[in-house]
Design an enzyme around this catalytic site. Structure first.
Site, PDB file in Angstrom:
ATOM      1  N   LEU A 241      -1.231 -10.420  -2.496  1.00 52.67           N
ATOM      2  CA  LEU A 241      -2.093  -9.735  -3.470  1.00 52.67           C
ATOM      3  C   LEU A 241      -1.711  -8.258  -3.575  1.00 52.67           C
ATOM      4  O   LEU A 241      -1.488  -7.741  -4.674  1.00 52.67           O
ATOM      5  CB  LEU A 241      -3.562  -9.878  -3.031  1.00 52.67           C
ATOM      6  CG  LEU A 241      -4.626  -9.378  -4.009  1.00 52.67           C
ATOM      7  CD1 LEU A 241      -4.602 -10.193  -5.301  1.00 52.67           C
ATOM      8  CD2 LEU A 241      -6.026  -9.467  -3.380  1.00 52.67           C
TER       9      LEU A 241
ATOM     10  N   GLU B 156       0.111  -4.662  -3.610  1.00 50.46           N
ATOM     11  CA  GLU B 156       1.400  -4.151  -4.088  1.00 50.46           C
ATOM     12  C   GLU B 156       1.519  -2.680  -3.685  1.00 50.46           C
ATOM     13  O   GLU B 156       0.525  -2.064  -3.294  1.00 50.46           O
ATOM     14  CB  GLU B 156       1.476  -4.293  -5.620  1.00 50.46           C
ATOM     15  CG  GLU B 156       1.374  -5.743  -6.048  1.00 50.46           C
ATOM     16  CD  GLU B 156       1.643  -5.949  -7.533  1.00 50.46           C
ATOM     17  OE1 GLU B 156       1.808  -4.945  -8.266  1.00 50.46           O
ATOM     18  OE2 GLU B 156       1.684  -7.118  -7.949  1.00 50.46           O
TER      19      GLU B 156
ATOM     20  N   GLY C  98      -3.976  -1.807  -4.016  1.00 52.05           N
ATOM     21  CA  GLY C  98      -4.606  -2.437  -2.849  1.00 52.05           C
ATOM     22  C   GLY C  98      -6.044  -2.787  -3.185  1.00 52.05           C
ATOM     23  O   GLY C  98      -6.330  -3.858  -3.716  1.00 52.05           O
TER      24      GLY C  98
ATOM     25  N   GLU D  76      -8.186  -6.849   3.938  1.00 55.40           N
ATOM     26  CA  GLU D  76      -9.227  -7.751   3.411  1.00 55.40           C
ATOM     27  C   GLU D  76     -10.492  -6.976   3.023  1.00 55.40           C
ATOM     28  O   GLU D  76     -11.612  -7.380   3.329  1.00 55.40           O
ATOM     29  CB  GLU D  76      -9.511  -8.875   4.411  1.00 55.40           C
ATOM     30  CG  GLU D  76      -8.222  -9.632   4.741  1.00 55.40           C
ATOM     31  CD  GLU D  76      -8.401 -11.098   4.903  1.00 55.40           C
ATOM     32  OE1 GLU D  76      -9.366 -11.643   4.339  1.00 55.40           O
ATOM     33  OE2 GLU D  76      -7.559 -11.714   5.569  1.00 55.40           O
TER      34      GLU D  76
HETATM   35  C1  LIG Z   1      -1.749  -4.965   8.980  1.00 52.83           C
HETATM   36  C2  LIG Z   1      -2.020  -5.235   7.528  1.00 52.83           C
HETATM   37  C3  LIG Z   1      -1.863  -6.514   7.038  1.00 52.83           C
HETATM   38  C4  LIG Z   1      -2.072  -6.781   5.687  1.00 52.83           C
HETATM   39  N1  LIG Z   1      -1.866  -8.056   5.208  1.00 52.83           N
HETATM   40  C5  LIG Z   1      -1.989  -8.283   3.879  1.00 52.83           C
HETATM   41  C6  LIG Z   1      -1.662  -9.582   3.330  1.00 52.83           C
HETATM   42  O1  LIG Z   1      -1.287 -10.516   4.069  1.00 52.83           O
HETATM   43  N2  LIG Z   1      -1.757  -9.758   1.993  1.00 52.83           N
HETATM   44  C7  LIG Z   1      -2.150  -8.766   1.144  1.00 52.83           C
HETATM   45  O2  LIG Z   1      -2.205  -9.011  -0.056  1.00 52.83           O
HETATM   46  N3  LIG Z   1      -2.460  -7.533   1.633  1.00 52.83           N
HETATM   47  C8  LIG Z   1      -2.381  -7.270   2.963  1.00 52.83           C
HETATM   48  N4  LIG Z   1      -2.680  -6.012   3.464  1.00 52.83           N
HETATM   49  C9  LIG Z   1      -3.032  -4.954   2.523  1.00 52.83           C
HETATM   50  C10 LIG Z   1      -4.501  -4.593   2.549  1.00 52.83           C
HETATM   51  O3  LIG Z   1      -5.285  -5.640   2.054  1.00 52.83           O
HETATM   52  C11 LIG Z   1      -4.670  -3.292   1.760  1.00 52.83           C
HETATM   53  O4  LIG Z   1      -4.039  -2.276   2.520  1.00 52.83           O
HETATM   54  C12 LIG Z   1      -6.115  -2.938   1.500  1.00 52.83           C
HETATM   55  O5  LIG Z   1      -6.664  -3.793   0.520  1.00 52.83           O
HETATM   56  C13 LIG Z   1      -6.323  -1.490   1.052  1.00 52.83           C
HETATM   57  O6  LIG Z   1      -5.461  -1.173   0.025  1.00 52.83           O
HETATM   58  P1  LIG Z   1      -4.539   0.144   0.107  1.00 52.83           P
HETATM   59  O7  LIG Z   1      -3.873   0.172   1.434  1.00 52.83           O
HETATM   60  O8  LIG Z   1      -3.693   0.163  -1.108  1.00 52.83           O
HETATM   61  O9  LIG Z   1      -5.543   1.354   0.086  1.00 52.83           O
HETATM   62  P2  LIG Z   1      -6.188   2.016  -1.234  1.00 52.83           P
HETATM   63  O10 LIG Z   1      -6.792   0.980  -2.074  1.00 52.83           O
HETATM   64  O11 LIG Z   1      -5.181   2.923  -1.843  1.00 52.83           O
HETATM   65  O12 LIG Z   1      -7.338   2.902  -0.570  1.00 52.83           O
HETATM   66  C14 LIG Z   1      -7.093   4.161   0.068  1.00 52.83           C
HETATM   67  C15 LIG Z   1      -8.432   4.719   0.559  1.00 52.83           C
HETATM   68  O13 LIG Z   1      -9.292   4.937  -0.554  1.00 52.83           O
HETATM   69  C16 LIG Z   1     -10.510   4.237  -0.360  1.00 52.83           C
HETATM   70  N5  LIG Z   1     -10.997   3.730  -1.648  1.00 52.83           N
HETATM   71  C17 LIG Z   1     -10.297   3.042  -2.594  1.00 52.83           C
HETATM   72  N6  LIG Z   1     -11.088   2.749  -3.634  1.00 52.83           N
HETATM   73  C18 LIG Z   1     -12.319   3.248  -3.342  1.00 52.83           C
HETATM   74  C19 LIG Z   1     -13.579   3.264  -4.001  1.00 52.83           C
HETATM   75  N7  LIG Z   1     -13.760   2.659  -5.189  1.00 52.83           N
HETATM   76  N8  LIG Z   1     -14.610   3.889  -3.407  1.00 52.83           N
HETATM   77  C20 LIG Z   1     -14.472   4.470  -2.204  1.00 52.83           C
HETATM   78  N9  LIG Z   1     -13.310   4.483  -1.505  1.00 52.83           N
HETATM   79  C21 LIG Z   1     -12.250   3.881  -2.069  1.00 52.83           C
HETATM   80  C22 LIG Z   1     -10.169   3.097   0.569  1.00 52.83           C
HETATM   81  O14 LIG Z   1     -11.321   2.597   1.237  1.00 52.83           O
HETATM   82  C23 LIG Z   1      -9.186   3.764   1.494  1.00 52.83           C
HETATM   83  O15 LIG Z   1      -9.885   4.489   2.460  1.00 52.83           O
HETATM   84  C24 LIG Z   1      -2.483  -5.738   4.816  1.00 52.83           C
HETATM   85  C25 LIG Z   1      -2.664  -4.444   5.329  1.00 52.83           C
HETATM   86  C26 LIG Z   1      -2.441  -4.190   6.665  1.00 52.83           C
HETATM   87  C27 LIG Z   1      -2.637  -2.792   7.178  1.00 52.83           C
END
Ligand SMILES: Cc1cc2nc3c(=O)[nH]c(=O)nc-3n(C[C@H](O)[C@H](O)[C@H](O)COP(=O)(O)OP(=O)(O)OC[C@H]3O[C@@H](n4cnc5c(N)ncnc54)[C@H](O)[C@@H]3O)c2cc1C
Length: 404
Positions: free
Chosen positions: A126, A128, A132, A366
């Protein structure tokens, strides 16, 4: 009426996983974590023991246990090693259970059965590089071409990226859809076909003994038979997969709290200061008491979510609460466990520093804790409501689940 007692079958599966973890995983986990390497035999053994299909119906290659058993398995796995629970989260929670809920009979036979048997490993694509929390910002596309789709895009932070045979891939079939998430469609991408490449991410804070990486699709041709659900249904599918993945994260993080508690109790009884074991100092006892409280609450929250799944009742709110609470508290428990260990907790001689590093990811993947807070506030204010889905996760029916 909620009955919180476990059945003898649930207890014996939990015991089997506990023994597997203690005997086959624990002795080497520190070294694999130090080397940033995955235990090469762990997934195979989990397949052999039936763990990779524990709650999948026998007719689809699984063991036919209920959703509560899945939670117990994840708790026992993460008590020993977070990376194995992460594998369960993507393989079972996010992928296999998504197929169980949304796949056609043919897709269940083709993809779910080998996954549940542990013959094929599954991932969830999911996230990219630029999308996220904001799923609808994804750039992946899938263009219809006769009986096929041509997929282009890059997925990032994908657990089991370099191990998976199947990736549940989300891409836009309509880049102009309004709202944007209505243009997302789900596909099962087999990773051995031309145009699919993958690699591991290096330099991670935690889950160092696990595979987390990127997967790239360049002009990848998949048959329309690999499309899961209808065009435009991908966002709903992704969110219902997350209802299941988050359940495994919640129960796993509960196991991590238990690991912190057990390690802290043991150390507190061995370490002496001021002429007595530190377990006799009230401020140390307070930390133990809090860890016990966090463990009990986290366990009750995930058991509630598992029970709702068994009953076939939508549980997005309850699962989100269980995931948010357990992951935040596992980080807190690991932080306190290090404090109980003093300077020794600051070194990898003891497990608690690994627990702290591993607990950190759960607060991000998640759904970050912030996203769960927004969800809970939305429910509390009555602004968020779950509408029925075209395909609901089936309630646990022992006759159906256990029939060959
Ligand atoms: C070890 C690990 C394993 C993973 N495995 C998978 C996997 O198997 N498949 C997959 O698809 N993904 C996977 N992920 C990705 C993970 O799901 C994403 O990192 C997560 O959804 C957050 O997205 P981001 O890192 O782009 O952060 P961002 O979305 O860029 O967020 C950055 C910060 O802004 C905050 N934020 C964003 N939007 C808001 C809002 N509306 N209001 C308040 N705060 C906000 C967030 O809470 C965070 O603190 C994995 C990540 C890790 C670290």
């Amino acid at each position: 009426m909620i009955d919180l007692s476990l059945t003898p079958e649930q207890e014996s599966v939990a015991q089997m996983v506990k023994e597997f973890g203690e005997r086959e995983i624990y002795p080497t986990i520190k070294e694999y974590d130090r080397q940033h390497k995955m235990n090469p035999g762990a997934l195979r053994r989990m397949g052999e023991l039936g763990i990779l299909g524990i709650n999948i119906p026998v007719r689809y290659g699984g063991q036919g246990f209920d959703y509560v058993t899945l939670g117990l398995v994840c708790e026992e796995l993460e008590r020993i090693d977070t990376t194995l629970r992460v594998a369960m989260s993507v393989h079972v929670g996010l992928n296999s259970m998504g197929l169980l809920q949304w796949g056609t009979e043919e897709q269940k036979q083709r993809f779910l059965t080998p996954q549940a048997r542990g013959e094929k490993y599954a991932a969830f694509g999911l996230t990219e590089p630029g999308a996220g929390s904001d799923v609808a910002a994804m750039q992946s596309t899938a263009r219809r071409d006769g009986g096929d789709y041509i997929i282009n895009g890059e997925k990032m932070w994908i657990s089991l990226a370099t191990r998976a045979h199947h990736v549940l891939w989300f891409a836009k079939t309509d880049t102009n859809a309004k709202p944007a998430h209505a243009g997302i469609t789900a596909f099962m991408v087999e990773t051995d076909i031309p145009g699919v490449t993958a690699g591991d991410i290096h330099g991670k804070l935690g889950v160092r003994a696990g595979s987390t990486g990127w997967v790239n699709c360049q002009d990848v041709r998949v048959p329309a038979a690999n499309r899961i659900g209808a065009e435009g249904e991908g966002f709903k599918i992704a969110m219902s997969c997350l209802d299941n993945g988050r359940y495994t994260v919640a129960s796993g993080a509960t196991g991590l709290i238990r690991a912190c508690l057990e390690a802290s109790i043991k150390y507190a009884q061995e370490r002496h200061t001021f002429g007595k074991p530190i377990a006799q100092h009230q401020l140390v006892q307070q930390k133990i008491a809090y860890m016990q409280q966090w463990y009990d609450c986290a366990r009750l929250l995930y058991l509630r979510a598992g029970w709702l799944k068994n009953e076939g009742v939508r549980n997005t709110r309850e699962t989100s609460m269980a995931k948010w609470y357990a992951t935040d508290m596992s980080f807190q428990a690991a932080h306190e466990a290090i404090q109980v260990h003093g300077a020794y907790g600051f070194s990898d001689e003891y497990d608690v520093e690994r627990y702290l590093r591993n607990s950190r990811g759960g607060i991000i993947y998640e759904g970050t804790s912030e996203i769960h807070q927004l969800m809970q506030a939305g429910y509390a204010f009555g602004e968020r409501q779950d509408r029925p889905l075209r395909c609901e996760l089936p309630a646990y029916d022992p006759d159906f689940w256990q029939e060959e």
